[in-house]
Design a protein around this motif. Structure first.
Motif, PDB file in Angstrom:
ATOM      1  N   UNK A   1       0.670  -1.275  -0.188  1.00  0.00           N
ATOM      2  CA  UNK A   1      -0.087   0.081   0.214  1.00  0.00           C
ATOM      3  C   UNK A   1       0.881   1.251   0.193  1.00  0.00           C
ATOM      4  N   UNK A   2       0.699   2.282  -0.769  1.00  0.00           N
ATOM      5  CA  UNK A   2       1.437   3.434  -1.032  1.00  0.00           C
ATOM      6  C   UNK A   2       1.148   4.257   0.124  1.00  0.00           C
ATOM      7  N   UNK A   3       2.154   5.417   0.300  1.00  0.00           N
ATOM      8  CA  UNK A   3       1.965   6.232   1.354  1.00  0.00           C
ATOM      9  C   UNK A   3       0.711   7.225   1.158  1.00  0.00           C
ATOM     10  N   UNK A   4       0.384   7.479  -0.112  1.00  0.00           N
ATOM     11  CA  UNK A   4      -0.746   8.246  -0.133  1.00  0.00           C
ATOM     12  C   UNK A   4      -2.042   7.630   0.141  1.00  0.00           C
ATOM     13  N   UNK A   5      -2.049   6.367   0.069  1.00  0.00           N
ATOM     14  CA  UNK A   5      -3.153   5.422   0.185  1.00  0.00           C
ATOM     15  C   UNK A   5      -3.402   5.236   1.756  1.00  0.00           C
ATOM     16  N   UNK A   6      -2.130   4.905   2.299  1.00  0.00           N
ATOM     17  CA  UNK A   6      -2.148   4.967   3.898  1.00  0.00           C
ATOM     18  C   UNK A   6      -2.896   6.437   4.508  1.00  0.00           C
ATOM     19  N   UNK A   7      -2.127   7.560   3.927  1.00  0.00           N
ATOM     20  CA  UNK A   7      -2.494   8.777   4.434  1.00  0.00           C
ATOM     21  C   UNK A   7      -4.120   8.971   4.055  1.00  0.00           C
ATOM     22  N   UNK A   8      -4.723   8.492   2.947  1.00  0.00           N
ATOM     23  CA  UNK A   8      -5.980   8.677   2.957  1.00  0.00           C
ATOM     24  C   UNK A   8      -6.865   7.618   3.805  1.00  0.00           C
ATOM     25  N   UNK A   9      -6.517   6.677   4.316  1.00  0.00           N
ATOM     26  CA  UNK A   9      -7.097   5.942   5.222  1.00  0.00           C
ATOM     27  C   UNK A   9      -6.996   6.716   6.750  1.00  0.00           C
ATOM     28  N   UNK A  10      -6.149   7.664   6.982  1.00  0.00           N
ATOM     29  CA  UNK A  10      -5.892   8.001   8.252  1.00  0.00           C
ATOM     30  C   UNK A  10      -6.996   9.058   8.301  1.00  0.00           C
ATOM     31  N   UNK A  11      -7.174   9.849   6.930  1.00  0.00           N
ATOM     32  CA  UNK A  11      -8.102  10.867   7.053  1.00  0.00           C
ATOM     33  C   UNK A  11      -9.451  10.348   7.186  1.00  0.00           C
ATOM     34  N   UNK A  12      -9.680   9.267   6.595  1.00  0.00           N
ATOM     35  CA  UNK A  12     -11.198   8.606   6.747  1.00  0.00           C
ATOM     36  C   UNK A  12     -11.506   8.073   8.085  1.00  0.00           C
ATOM     37  N   UNK A  13     -10.418   8.062   8.979  1.00  0.00           N
ATOM     38  CA  UNK A  13     -10.499   7.452  10.536  1.00  0.00           C
ATOM     39  C   UNK A  13     -11.930   8.343  11.099  1.00  0.00           C
ATOM     40  N   UNK A  14     -11.833   9.495  10.983  1.00  0.00           N
ATOM     41  CA  UNK A  14     -12.662  10.531  11.507  1.00  0.00           C
ATOM     42  C   UNK A  14     -13.076  11.599  10.262  1.00  0.00           C
ATOM     43  N   UNK A  15     -13.800  11.034   9.368  1.00  0.00           N
ATOM     44  CA  UNK A  15     -14.242  11.967   8.266  1.00  0.00           C
ATOM     45  C   UNK A  15     -14.954  13.244   8.564  1.00  0.00           C
ATOM     46  N   UNK A  16     -15.814  13.243   9.542  1.00  0.00           N
ATOM     47  CA  UNK A  16     -16.700  14.509   9.775  1.00  0.00           C
ATOM     48  C   UNK A  16     -15.536  15.230  10.384  1.00  0.00           C
ATOM     49  N   UNK A  17     -14.756  14.876  11.291  1.00  0.00           N
ATOM     50  CA  UNK A  17     -13.816  15.681  12.060  1.00  0.00           C
ATOM     51  C   UNK A  17     -12.805  16.364  11.090  1.00  0.00           C
TER      52      UNK A  17
END
Length: 584
Positions: free
Chosen positions: A1-17
């Motif tokens: 998994x590429x770095x930008x995919x990992x970062x995207x998953x982190x952003x989606x952890x608390x999507x509303x926030x």
């Protein structure tokens, strides 16, 4: 998994926030569009270039209100940043810790503990820095798109000059990309070398003093620091060089644009208000190339950090690093067993094998079974594979074979062979820098009667009575204030306060004298648990319902002690050796 995919998953952890944070900072960075237009209207009214729509004082009031609103957005955006960073940092650190604890015990860390701590601290901080820069750049992009659209209506030629610094910055980053990664990896590696050496140094002070090696150790430490300073200076100098390229490129572009704007004003194509608007917007628009360059730099540095953190996961996929889950302080921990197994009736080990990497040592084709309530002793010569066997059985080593609990396979021993299913005390137990109570409880709430029974069964009552602060007595680093026998019995007490169905003990009474050891195990033998004990001591072998004899990683014989002493040459030899050692 590429770095930008990992970062995207982190952003989606608390999507509303995170989404609200994006909204707030986008408004914050677009807010200067308003005071720029207000300034333009003020200058056009003062110069008479445009009819008055609002009064001067009205425009001034709007300008003050705009600035106050911007400060309010700053406070709100900062609060969002803190919340987002708390969630991202908490998730990354929890997942790393969870995977480390779930990995086979003997191979949990391919790097040192100090290097792992650096990942928990520095690498997570690098990810947080990148997440903040991402919000900043997104807001600046939105502002710049709108601002450039407005400026294009003023003068197409001047506005297009703004794109020149952007092209230079992107080109400079493309050329420097590989060097950025190389410098950052070298600086992190050098930092880890210093941290690792400090960890080893603090754990080996006595050895250094005895060997009179203080000068050599200090010299080596100085050498590591010199190496770290060199690579850190290279990293910082190169980063500063890139920043200077960005800044000087923008300064050059600013000078060119001001020359063109001055010519346009002389020709009457610019009003004073247009010029003020252009200068106001341009000061911010020209920051975009620099911010993009820094974002790209941080993205590469974040990629290096992701790689270092993934190294802690061993064989787990990179997605495990950003796996979503609760991180709230009061949320239930999910480190416990996947399920509490039914009451143990029979444990069967089938074809259990493990060979250490790049070695022939280990255990092969191990088959035996334990009935509920039995006291089973594993014995053998030094190096026969006794410790390897119990660690492989408990999932602390990635062994092959099957483990059947009441004829049902245990799919993941590392996650299921823990309390309240199984408890384990290793050959060299580890204590922490805390009190006796803290070392026994390890954070669990323990009933006083349960704790008292564990202390009595492990024969710690007399030792406890002599301790100055009782259960609150500080044991020192790794229990340094305890004798070998006290340390072993403390570890046994820690196991006993977590009653489990299968109790596994690896030669954890070797520091006791023979009478104390015999009395200890006679008491433990009375408990209702099933016992699997590694030992070569005759006192334990005589208590055993079943004895498993290992030789060169294989079972040489198994059965009752009396039978083995008649039929097994290996057991006969062990018995004679132990008899001679007890006489001595």
């Amino acid at each position: 998994m590429k770095s930008w995919q990992l970062m995207l998953r982190l952003m989606r952890y608390r999507p509303a926030l995170y989404g609200f944070g994006v909204f707030v900072w986008s408004i914050f960075f677009m807010w200067p569009l308003l005071p720029g237009l207000i300034n333009r209207a003020i200058f056009d009214q003062l110069s008479g270039a445009a009819p008055a729509v609002f009064g001067i004082w009205t425009l001034v009031a709007l300008l003050v209100t705009s600035e106050l609103s911007r400060r309010l957005l700053t406070q709100l955006g900062t609060a969002m940043d803190i919340a987002v960073q708390y969630n991202i940092a908490g998730l990354l650190r929890k997942n790393m810790l969870k995977r480390i604890l779930a990995q086979p015990g003997a191979q949990a860390l391919y790097e040192s503990s100090s290097a792992a701590i650096n990942s928990f601290r520095d690498d997570v901080e690098e990810i947080l820095t990148f997440s903040v820069w991402l919000l900043d750049v997104l807001g600046h992009v939105l502002f710049s798109v709108i601002a450039v659209g407005i400026l294009l209506n003023i003068d197409l030629r001047i506005t297009l000059v703004i794109l020149i610094p952007l092209l230079i910055v992107v080109s400079a980053f493309t050329v420097a990309n590989q060097r950025i990664q190389r410098f950052r990896k070298a600086s992190r590696a050098a930092t880890s070398n210093v941290s690792n050496f400090l960890g080893e140094l603090f754990g080996s002070i006595q050895t250094i003093k005895v060997a009179n090696a203080e000068s050599a150790v200090v010299a080596h430490f100085q050498q590591l620091n010199d190496q770290r300073r060199q690579v850190m200076v290279n990293d910082r100098v190169f980063t500063a060089l890139l920043n200077s390229v960005y800044a000087n490129t923008i300064s050059l572009g600013t000078g060119m644009i001001l020359l063109l704007a001055g010519e346009a004003m002389r020709n009457g194509n610019f009003s004073v208000g247009d010029f003020s608007l252009f200068v106001y917007y341009f000061a911010m628009v020209t920051r975009l190339p620099s911010l993009i360059g820094l974002l790209l730099t941080h993205s590469k540095q974040a990629g290096v950090s992701f790689q270092r953190m993934q190294a802690l996961l061993n064989e787990d996929p990179a997605a495990a690093l950003v796996e979503h889950g609760p991180i709230a302080p009061n949320s239930p921990a999910d480190f416990g067993p996947t399920s509490v197994l039914p009451r143990l009736q029979r444990l069967a080990v089938q074809d259990l094998s493990y060979c250490y990497p790049q070695s022939q040592a280990g255990v092969q084709a191990i088959n035996f079974s334990i009935e509920q309530g039995q006291f089973v002793v594993i014995t053998g010569k030094v190096g026969s594979g006794k410790t390897t066997l119990v660690r492989a059985l408990l999932g602390l080593l990635p062994a092959s074979g099957r483990l059947l609990w009441n004829d049902q396979p245990i799919i993941n021993p590392a996650e299921q062979c823990i309390p309240p299913n199984c408890a384990y005390t290793p050959q060299v137990p580890r204590l922490f820098s805390g009190s006796l109570h803290e070392n026994m409880s390890l954070g669990l709430t323990i009933a006083e009667i349960q704790r008292a029974q564990a202390i009595k069964t492990s024969m710690l009552e007399t030792d406890l009575a002599s301790m100055p602060a009782g259960l609150d007595t500080e044991l020192g680093t790794r229990g340094v204030r305890l004798s070998g026998g006290q340390l072993q019995r403390t570890a046994l007490a820690r196991m006993l306060v977590r009653p489990s169905q299968l109790m596994v003990v690896d030669d954890c009474s070797s520091a006791l004298d023979a009478p104390t050891e015999r009395q200890l195990w006679q008491g433990l033998r009375q408990l209702s648990s099933t016992w699997l004990v590694v030992s070569h001591r005759r006192a334990l072998l005589q208590l055993a319902d079943w004895v498993i004899v290992l030789d060169a990683g294989r079972i040489a014989a198994q059965g009752r002690l009396a039978d083995l002493l008649q039929t097994s040459p290996v057991m006969q030899q062990l018995w004679q050796i132990e008899a001679r050692s007890e006489v001595v």
